[in-house]
Scaffold this active site. Structure first.
Site, mmCIF file in Angstrom:
data_model
loop_
_atom_site.group_PDB
_atom_site.id
_atom_site.type_symbol
_atom_site.label_atom_id
_atom_site.label_comp_id
_atom_site.label_asym_id
_atom_site.label_seq_id
_atom_site.Cartn_x
_atom_site.Cartn_y
_atom_site.Cartn_z
ATOM 1 C CE LYS A 40 -92.247 54.863 -47.963
ATOM 2 N NZ LYS A 40 -91.128 54.432 -48.784
ATOM 3 C CG HIS A 73 -84.446 80.030 -41.621
ATOM 4 N ND1 HIS A 73 -83.931 81.278 -41.341
ATOM 5 C CD2 HIS A 73 -83.578 79.155 -41.047
ATOM 6 C CE1 HIS A 73 -82.806 81.159 -40.662
ATOM 7 N NE2 HIS A 73 -82.573 79.873 -40.468
ATOM 8 C CD1 TRP A 129 -84.276 38.893 -56.379
ATOM 9 C CD2 TRP A 129 -85.931 39.342 -57.801
ATOM 10 N NE1 TRP A 129 -84.442 40.253 -56.407
ATOM 11 C CE2 TRP A 129 -85.447 40.570 -57.261
ATOM 12 C CE3 TRP A 129 -86.972 39.391 -58.733
ATOM 13 C CZ2 TRP A 129 -85.980 41.800 -57.616
ATOM 14 C CZ3 TRP A 129 -87.497 40.626 -59.074
ATOM 15 C CH2 TRP A 129 -87.005 41.804 -58.524
ATOM 16 C CD GLU A 132 -88.495 55.946 -46.798
ATOM 17 O OE1 GLU A 132 -88.602 56.692 -47.783
ATOM 18 O OE2 GLU A 132 -88.975 54.795 -46.773
ATOM 19 C CE LYS A 156 -91.889 48.128 -55.502
ATOM 20 N NZ LYS A 156 -91.710 48.745 -54.188
ATOM 21 C CG ASN A 161 -84.263 30.610 -51.731
ATOM 22 O OD1 ASN A 161 -83.670 31.644 -51.995
ATOM 23 N ND2 ASN A 161 -85.282 30.560 -50.899
ATOM 24 N N GLY A 162 -80.572 30.662 -51.952
ATOM 25 C CA GLY A 162 -79.611 31.055 -50.923
ATOM 26 C C GLY A 162 -78.289 31.469 -51.528
ATOM 27 C CD GLU A 217 -94.639 56.426 -50.770
ATOM 28 O OE1 GLU A 217 -94.700 56.620 -51.980
ATOM 29 O OE2 GLU A 217 -93.636 55.925 -50.232
ATOM 30 C CB CYS A 273 -85.117 31.494 -55.684
ATOM 31 S SG CYS A 273 -83.668 32.389 -56.198
ATOM 32 N NE ARG A 299 -89.560 32.141 -51.979
ATOM 33 C CZ ARG A 299 -89.198 32.505 -50.764
ATOM 34 N NH1 ARG A 299 -90.094 32.972 -49.927
ATOM 35 N NH2 ARG A 299 -87.955 32.393 -50.375
HETATM 36 C C1 F6R Z 1 -91.669 55.519 -52.366
HETATM 37 C C2 F6R Z 1 -91.159 54.865 -53.541
HETATM 38 C C3 F6R Z 1 -90.747 55.733 -54.663
HETATM 39 C C4 F6R Z 1 -89.526 55.167 -55.384
HETATM 40 C C5 F6R Z 1 -89.180 56.004 -56.612
HETATM 41 C C6 F6R Z 1 -87.960 55.479 -57.313
HETATM 42 O O1 F6R Z 1 -92.004 54.616 -51.353
HETATM 43 O O2 F6R Z 1 -91.112 53.668 -53.614
HETATM 44 O O3 F6R Z 1 -90.508 57.029 -54.229
HETATM 45 O O4 F6R Z 1 -88.447 55.145 -54.483
HETATM 46 O O5 F6R Z 1 -90.252 55.992 -57.502
HETATM 47 O O6 F6R Z 1 -88.157 54.183 -57.739
HETATM 48 P P1 F6R Z 1 -86.947 53.223 -58.033
HETATM 49 O O7 F6R Z 1 -86.267 52.998 -56.718
HETATM 50 O O8 F6R Z 1 -87.558 51.971 -58.591
HETATM 51 O O9 F6R Z 1 -86.051 53.921 -59.001
#
Ligand code: F6R
Length: 642
Positions: A515, A534, A103, A511, A637, A129-130, A518, A28, A56
């Protein structure tokens, strides 16, 4: 007098206030001002400072202003700019005050759970905050002694504890100190008293708290420096177990336990606001992604505090189902792979993992007594929402979700929710969210094992200790991140990569590849190592980088064969191995060594320690390739379209 101006009592989540759970706050923003100046708009400055802290958290906010012996509070769910559109905060009057942007990680973000919180007499206001871990017991005792609570938060016990000491004639300062002695957990707090206009009090343990000073004139209390940066560049950081009295331009610091004073030595902040927002513990990071990677150890630590009742409800729903599915998109789906593996391994049900975009096509019908576990950072991914609604509304499936945003759509379609402790993630590519998702699902796995008795109790405790140790392991990895940086720079220009692993580590391979793809735009594919011969092996030629995720678990010996296959064809072998590894190390061109203990408990908890270096490697590759890791091209995002 207290005025809850224009505060609505309904929640934007649509959940009735009576159904609410408490509100924990891990991430927060708090900001307070104590000043001699009478010519400045204090409430407006607090509101502006809070907006600089919105990175935050931003699900609800509030201000308290002290005005001639009274405290006025205005607080509400929503973003600061929206709430203040008609000047709700800016129009507040008073000589000193403080605010909070929240948050929530447990309990929906609704008006009454927003901060500040007051004592019964409306004389003491607190922002926090905590997490106060023992709040239930304290609340019970305070209620029995006649205190009335107006929120579901853990925080509200603090003003009531202070009120008790004040009633005994103890000074404001000592009353705060007394109250703190009762608290277990983490806190950064600012406390003000309507009848003590000379100073406000701040204290911290584990949650951040900084102080800004204009000598002889003004003090600021904030959870982070950006709050006061346009107002002063002189700052102090409060240490754990310290308390400070903030006068009008003067600070007194002392240790809460020993009472020993510390002479404040302010330092000059050189950063811009943008840089300050990207700083952590006094270190400035170039990108949010790098800062957020450095938050991973503390976020895992926060995640370990899932409230027992939430965990039990979640675990029991999964156990009661006859068919269990787990679903998500992207990185969150890879967290599902790790989670599914752990739950089944520790004696829970077999779980079918389905990409949320494939969910309804893969399941034209669902059997009765089904349960869907949905994992999402945003809680707003359209495909995940659709899968959850499809299962719930068409087939009556139970929904358990692991979500980072309290009050988001997925939480509203869920029977049980575990909120991840990642806090807001500014970088588009998920990293700390992934680590907390995997941690949360592992905690569920261990709880199911305990409830079902599939693993002896003593062993569950040892696995739990090993899981707790991932905090130290990830910290150690960060201390040695320069080695990962070097490796990333060696590999950053390679066009193609394979990431191979078996079992639990397949999630890490997926993952790691995602990463790199992307944020650094290298083409990277993950495969189950056994599957690599295969087809994928056709591409291997001299220098083709193959990353193996190789913890010393039950898959290790079989993985050696896959390493040999790739090596024999000229592949460059990069392996993520345990610190004590020898065999795969000898076969590798490069290794990333993970400092885990050499016992079955630590090895079983390898999911986060073995993926974390790959997230760091992707970050450094992106930076080396002069890309923006926070906003990779074509990505958003939160993907709210199907
Ligand atoms: C990759 C990434 C995306 C999300 C995906 C699902 O680094 O961030 O692949 O994981 O779009 O998003 P959420 O988790 O918000 O449902």
């Amino acid at each position: 007098m207290i005025r809850f101006s224009k505060v609505r009592s309904e929640s934007f989540t649509g959940i009735d206030d009576n159904d609410l759970e408490r509100g924990f706050l891990i991430m927060c923003g708090i900001f307070g001002i104590m000043t001699k100046r009478t010519d400045i708009p204090i409430a407006k400055l607090i509101r502006e400072g809070l907006q600089r802290l919105e990175y935050r958290g931003y699900d609800s906010c509030g201000l308290a202003m002290a005005n001639n012996g009274t405290i006025e509070v205005r607080k509400k769910a929503g973003k600061i700019a929206d709430i203040n559109k008609d000047g709700l905060f800016d129009s507040m009057q008073g000589q000193y005050g403080m605010g909070h942007t929240r948050w929530a990680t447990h309990g929906p973000p609704i008006d009454k759970n927003s901060h500040p919180h007051l004592d019964c007499k409306n004389k003491v206001a607190v922002v926090h905050n905590g997490i106060i871990e023992n709040y239930q017991q304290l609340r019970k005792e305070l209620t029995a002694r006649g205190h009335t609570f107006r929120s579901d938060t853990d925080t509200e016990v603090i003003p009531h504890l202070i009120e008790e000491s004040l009633a005994k004639g103890i000074s404001f300062k000592d009353s705060v100190r007394e109250a703190i002695k009762y608290l277990t957990g983490a806190y950064g707090i600012v406390v003000m008293h309507a009848d003590t206009p000379d100073f406000m009090i701040v204290a911290r343990k584990e949650s951040p708290l900084t102080i800004g000073i204009v000598p002889g004139e003004t003090c600021f209390a904030a959870s982070d420096i950006p709050a006061f940066l346009p107002l002063t560049r002189q700052a102090l950081i409060l240490d754990d177990d310290e308390m400070a009295l903030l006068y009008k331009g003067k600070v007194e610091i002392f240790n809460v336990i020993t009472g020993k004073p510390r002479t404040p030595k302010p330092f000059q902040v050189q950063w811009s606001i943008d840089a300050a927002q990207k700083s952590l513990d006094g270190v400035e990071y170039k990108w949010f992604m790098h800062k957020e990677l450095h938050e991973v150890p503390r976020k895992i630590k926060d995640q370990l505090r899932v409230p027992q009742e939430q965990l039990d409800a979640f675990a029991k729903t999964v156990m009661a189902a006859e068919h269990v599915y787990i679903t998500a998109a992207g990185t969150a789906f890879y967290a599902c792979l790790a989670g599914k593996f752990q739950i089944t391994k520790f004696g829970g049900p077999y779980i079918e993992a389905l990409l949320c975009s494939e969910f309804r096509d893969a399941l034209p019908t669902m059997p009765p007594k089904s349960c869907v576990i949905a994992v999402s950072q945003s809680g707003e991914t359209a495909d995940t929402i659709e899968a959850v609604r499809y299962a719930r509304e068409k087939f009556g499936a139970k929904v358990c979700s692991v979500v980072n945003v309290q009050g988001s759509s997925i939480t509203r379609y869920s029977d049980n929710v575990i909120i991840t402790a990642a806090g807001p993630e500014m970088a588009v590519a998920s990293q700390k969210a992934y680590c907390t998702q995997v941690t949360a699902l592992t905690i569920v796995a261990l709880r199911i094992a305990e409830l079902k008795g599939t693993v002896p109790k003593a062993d569950v405790a040892k696995y739990r200790v090993a899981l707790e140790k991932t905090v130290d392991v990830t910290n150690e990895i960060l201390k040695n991140e320069d080695k990962i940086k070097q490796l990333a720079e060696t590999l950053a220009k390679k066009q193609n990569f394979y990431f191979l692993a078996r079992g639990l580590s397949l999630a890490a391979a997926c993952e790691g590849a995602l990463k790199l793809k992307e944020i650094s735009y290298n083409h990277a594919e993950a495969y189950a190592a056994g599957e690599s011969k295969h087809g994928p092996i056709a591409l291997i030629e001299k220098g083709f980088p193959v990353v193996f995720v190789a913890p010393p678990d039950e898959t290790y010996d079989r993985l050696i064969g896959n390493v040999q296959e790739m090596k024999a064809r000229g592949g460059t072998i990069i392996s993520v191995v345990a610190e004590f590894d020898t065999k795969i190390t000898e076969m590798s061109d490069y290794t990333i060594r993970v400092p885990i203990d050499n016992d079955k408990y630590a090895i079983a908890m390898s999911a986060v320690p073995f993926v974390f270096p790959l997230q760091i490697m992707a970050y450094f590759a992106s930076d080396f390739n002069k890309l923006d890791p926070d906003k990779p091209r074509n990505l958003a995002k939160s993907v709210t379209v199907k």
